[in-house]
Design a protein around this motif. Sequence first.
Motif, PDB file in Angstrom:
ATOM      1  N   PRO A 152       0.819  -1.218   0.000  1.00 34.28           N
ATOM      2  CA  PRO A 152       0.000   0.000   0.000  1.00 34.28           C
ATOM      3  C   PRO A 152       0.856   1.273   0.000  1.00 34.28           C
ATOM      4  CG  PRO A 152      -0.117  -1.098   2.125  1.00 34.28           C
ATOM      5  CD  PRO A 152       0.668  -1.987   1.218  1.00 34.28           C
ATOM      6  N   TRP A 153       2.055   1.202   0.559  1.00 33.34           N
ATOM      7  CA  TRP A 153       2.986   2.333   0.552  1.00 33.34           C
ATOM      8  C   TRP A 153       4.310   1.848  -0.003  1.00 33.34           C
ATOM      9  CZ3 TRP A 153      -0.082   1.378   4.864  1.00 33.34           C
ATOM     10  CH2 TRP A 153      -1.048   2.347   5.117  1.00 33.34           C
ATOM     11  N   PRO A 154       5.014   2.703  -0.704  1.00 32.75           N
ATOM     12  CA  PRO A 154       6.311   2.286  -1.238  1.00 32.75           C
ATOM     13  C   PRO A 154       7.304   2.024  -0.102  1.00 32.75           C
ATOM     14  CG  PRO A 154       5.943   4.623  -1.658  1.00 32.75           C
ATOM     15  CD  PRO A 154       4.675   4.075  -1.082  1.00 32.75           C
TER      16      PRO A 154
ATOM     17  N   ASN B 255      21.179   9.395  12.790  1.00 33.27           N
ATOM     18  CA  ASN B 255      21.378  10.277  11.641  1.00 33.27           C
ATOM     19  C   ASN B 255      20.620   9.773  10.410  1.00 33.27           C
ATOM     20  OD1 ASN B 255      23.013  12.007  13.112  1.00 33.27           O
ATOM     21  ND2 ASN B 255      24.884  10.952  12.527  1.00 33.27           N
ATOM     22  N   ALA B 256      20.636   8.470  10.181  1.00 37.90           N
ATOM     23  CA  ALA B 256      19.940   7.906   9.022  1.00 37.90           C
ATOM     24  C   ALA B 256      18.428   8.056   9.168  1.00 37.90           C
ATOM     25  CB  ALA B 256      20.306   6.433   8.857  1.00 37.90           C
ATOM     26  N   VAL B 257      17.902   7.825  10.355  1.00 32.85           N
ATOM     27  CA  VAL B 257      16.464   7.951  10.572  1.00 32.85           C
ATOM     28  C   VAL B 257      16.025   9.388  10.353  1.00 32.85           C
ATOM     29  CG1 VAL B 257      14.663   7.865  12.352  1.00 32.85           C
ATOM     30  CG2 VAL B 257      16.214   5.944  12.065  1.00 32.85           C
ATOM     31  N   THR B 258      16.752  10.337  10.923  1.00 32.48           N
ATOM     32  CA  THR B 258      16.351  11.738  10.762  1.00 32.48           C
ATOM     33  C   THR B 258      16.517  12.202   9.316  1.00 32.48           C
ATOM     34  OG1 THR B 258      18.543  12.484  11.474  1.00 32.48           O
ATOM     35  CG2 THR B 258      16.806  12.391  13.143  1.00 32.48           C
ATOM     36  N   ARG B 259      17.495  11.674   8.607  1.00 30.19           N
ATOM     37  CA  ARG B 259      17.718  12.081   7.216  1.00 30.19           C
ATOM     38  C   ARG B 259      16.651  11.527   6.282  1.00 30.19           C
ATOM     39  NH1 ARG B 259      22.711  10.696   6.906  1.00 30.19           N
ATOM     40  NH2 ARG B 259      22.368   8.563   6.240  1.00 30.19           N
ATOM     41  N   HIS B 260      16.236  10.287   6.482  1.00 28.57           N
ATOM     42  CA  HIS B 260      15.328   9.621   5.550  1.00 28.57           C
ATOM     43  C   HIS B 260      13.864   9.656   5.973  1.00 28.57           C
ATOM     44  CE1 HIS B 260      18.665   8.149   3.216  1.00 28.57           C
ATOM     45  NE2 HIS B 260      19.202   7.606   4.286  1.00 28.57           N
ATOM     46  N   MET B 261      13.562  10.062   7.170  1.00 30.00           N
ATOM     47  CA  MET B 261      12.212   9.973   7.693  1.00 30.00           C
ATOM     48  C   MET B 261      11.242  10.950   7.030  1.00 30.00           C
ATOM     49  SD  MET B 261      11.502   9.568  11.672  1.00 30.00           S
ATOM     50  CE  MET B 261      10.818  11.069  12.288  1.00 30.00           C
ATOM     51  N   ASP B 262      11.579  12.198   6.915  1.00 31.85           N
ATOM     52  CA  ASP B 262      10.732  13.226   6.284  1.00 31.85           C
ATOM     53  C   ASP B 262       9.290  13.190   6.771  1.00 31.85           C
ATOM     54  OD1 ASP B 262      12.846  14.202   4.764  1.00 31.85           O
ATOM     55  OD2 ASP B 262      12.433  12.823   3.111  1.00 31.85           O
ATOM     56  N   GLY B 263       9.088  13.050   8.071  1.00 32.31           N
ATOM     57  CA  GLY B 263       7.742  13.038   8.624  1.00 32.31           C
ATOM     58  C   GLY B 263       7.005  11.731   8.468  1.00 32.31           C
ATOM     59  N   LYS B 264       7.641  10.734   7.886  1.00 29.14           N
ATOM     60  CA  LYS B 264       7.013   9.423   7.691  1.00 29.14           C
ATOM     61  C   LYS B 264       7.507   8.458   8.766  1.00 29.14           C
ATOM     62  CE  LYS B 264       7.643  10.195   2.836  1.00 29.14           C
ATOM     63  NZ  LYS B 264       8.348   9.671   1.695  1.00 29.14           N
ATOM     64  N   SER B 265       6.955   7.280   8.766  1.00 32.44           N
ATOM     65  CA  SER B 265       7.367   6.252   9.710  1.00 32.44           C
ATOM     66  C   SER B 265       8.696   5.647   9.304  1.00 32.44           C
ATOM     67  CB  SER B 265       6.319   5.143   9.776  1.00 32.44           C
ATOM     68  OG  SER B 265       5.100   5.646  10.224  1.00 32.44           O
ATOM     69  N   ALA B 266       9.412   5.172  10.297  1.00 34.95           N
ATOM     70  CA  ALA B 266      10.675   4.483  10.043  1.00 34.95           C
ATOM     71  C   ALA B 266      10.746   3.272  10.957  1.00 34.95           C
ATOM     72  CB  ALA B 266      11.854   5.409  10.310  1.00 34.95           C
ATOM     73  N   ILE B 267      11.333   2.202  10.462  1.00 33.34           N
ATOM     74  CA  ILE B 267      11.508   0.984  11.248  1.00 33.34           C
ATOM     75  C   ILE B 267      12.997   0.696  11.333  1.00 33.34           C
ATOM     76  CG2 ILE B 267      11.095  -1.495  11.387  1.00 33.34           C
ATOM     77  CD1 ILE B 267       8.555  -1.071   9.797  1.00 33.34           C
ATOM     78  N   VAL B 268      13.458   0.419  12.554  1.00 36.49           N
ATOM     79  CA  VAL B 268      14.849   0.022  12.784  1.00 36.49           C
ATOM     80  C   VAL B 268      14.817  -1.393  13.331  1.00 36.49           C
ATOM     81  CG1 VAL B 268      16.960   0.505  14.075  1.00 36.49           C
ATOM     82  CG2 VAL B 268      15.539   2.405  13.269  1.00 36.49           C
ATOM     83  N   TYR B 269      15.459  -2.319  12.640  1.00 38.36           N
ATOM     84  CA  TYR B 269      15.498  -3.708  13.082  1.00 38.36           C
ATOM     85  C   TYR B 269      16.723  -3.936  13.948  1.00 38.36           C
ATOM     86  CZ  TYR B 269      11.771  -4.784   9.851  1.00 38.36           C
ATOM     87  OH  TYR B 269      10.574  -4.808   9.210  1.00 38.36           O
ATOM     88  N   VAL B 270      16.522  -4.612  15.077  1.00 33.61           N
ATOM     89  CA  VAL B 270      17.600  -4.964  15.994  1.00 33.61           C
ATOM     90  C   VAL B 270      17.472  -6.448  16.332  1.00 33.61           C
ATOM     91  CG1 VAL B 270      17.847  -2.638  16.959  1.00 33.61           C
ATOM     92  CG2 VAL B 270      16.225  -4.217  17.975  1.00 33.61           C
ATOM     93  N   PRO B 271      18.540  -7.061  16.863  1.00 34.41           N
ATOM     94  CA  PRO B 271      18.523  -8.513  17.042  1.00 34.41           C
ATOM     95  C   PRO B 271      17.762  -9.040  18.254  1.00 34.41           C
ATOM     96  CG  PRO B 271      20.648  -7.634  17.664  1.00 34.41           C
ATOM     97  CD  PRO B 271      19.862  -6.495  17.079  1.00 34.41           C
ATOM     98  N   SER B 272      17.377  -8.191  19.210  1.00 30.92           N
ATOM     99  CA  SER B 272      16.712  -8.702  20.406  1.00 30.92           C
ATOM    100  C   SER B 272      15.829  -7.624  21.036  1.00 30.92           C
ATOM    101  CB  SER B 272      17.752  -9.159  21.438  1.00 30.92           C
ATOM    102  OG  SER B 272      18.478  -8.035  21.922  1.00 30.92           O
ATOM    103  N   ARG B 273      14.979  -8.054  21.971  1.00 31.13           N
ATOM    104  CA  ARG B 273      14.134  -7.101  22.690  1.00 31.13           C
ATOM    105  C   ARG B 273      14.980  -6.144  23.514  1.00 31.13           C
ATOM    106  NH1 ARG B 273       9.069 -10.515  25.180  1.00 31.13           N
ATOM    107  NH2 ARG B 273       8.264 -11.239  23.188  1.00 31.13           N
ATOM    108  N   ARG B 274      15.993  -6.679  24.148  1.00 32.59           N
ATOM    109  CA  ARG B 274      16.882  -5.849  24.965  1.00 32.59           C
ATOM    110  C   ARG B 274      17.551  -4.781  24.105  1.00 32.59           C
ATOM    111  NH1 ARG B 274      17.974  -3.002  29.075  1.00 32.59           N
ATOM    112  NH2 ARG B 274      20.111  -2.978  29.748  1.00 32.59           N
ATOM    113  N   GLN B 275      18.016  -5.162  22.928  1.00 37.13           N
ATOM    114  CA  GLN B 275      18.658  -4.197  22.041  1.00 37.13           C
ATOM    115  C   GLN B 275      17.643  -3.191  21.521  1.00 37.13           C
ATOM    116  OE1 GLN B 275      21.955  -3.961  21.750  1.00 37.13           O
ATOM    117  NE2 GLN B 275      21.520  -2.028  20.725  1.00 37.13           N
TER     118      GLN B 275
END
Length: 96
Positions: free
Chosen positions: A16-18, A44-64
């Motif tokens: 539904p979204w690119p 820095n990457a999130v703030t540069r690419h976000m432009d008011g849209k949602s962003a997802i950051v994947y990490v290896p664990s809940r603690r991380q």
Amino acid sequence: GVSNKSLFNFSPKVRPWPLEIYFQSFDQSNFASRLMAMAKPVYNAVTRHMDGKSAIVYVPSRRQAQLTAIDLMTYNDSRDGDSFVSANFKEEVAEA
């Protein structure tokens, strides 16, 4: 590799979204030091690419995930940036 039962791939035509994917490599061999070195570049990457849209950051664990969220909020507060969390989300959490 991943078995066929565990792999899901959705064509860009059915999204539904690119979707945009950005990769950044790090050369630290130690797992813990690599994760610590990734915190500011991730912000820095999130703030540069976000432009008011949602962003997802994947990490290896809940603690991380918790540590990364704290790092992102700390970097954001130190730069006096706008909140990552929208006002609507804050209201929904307050009502729950």
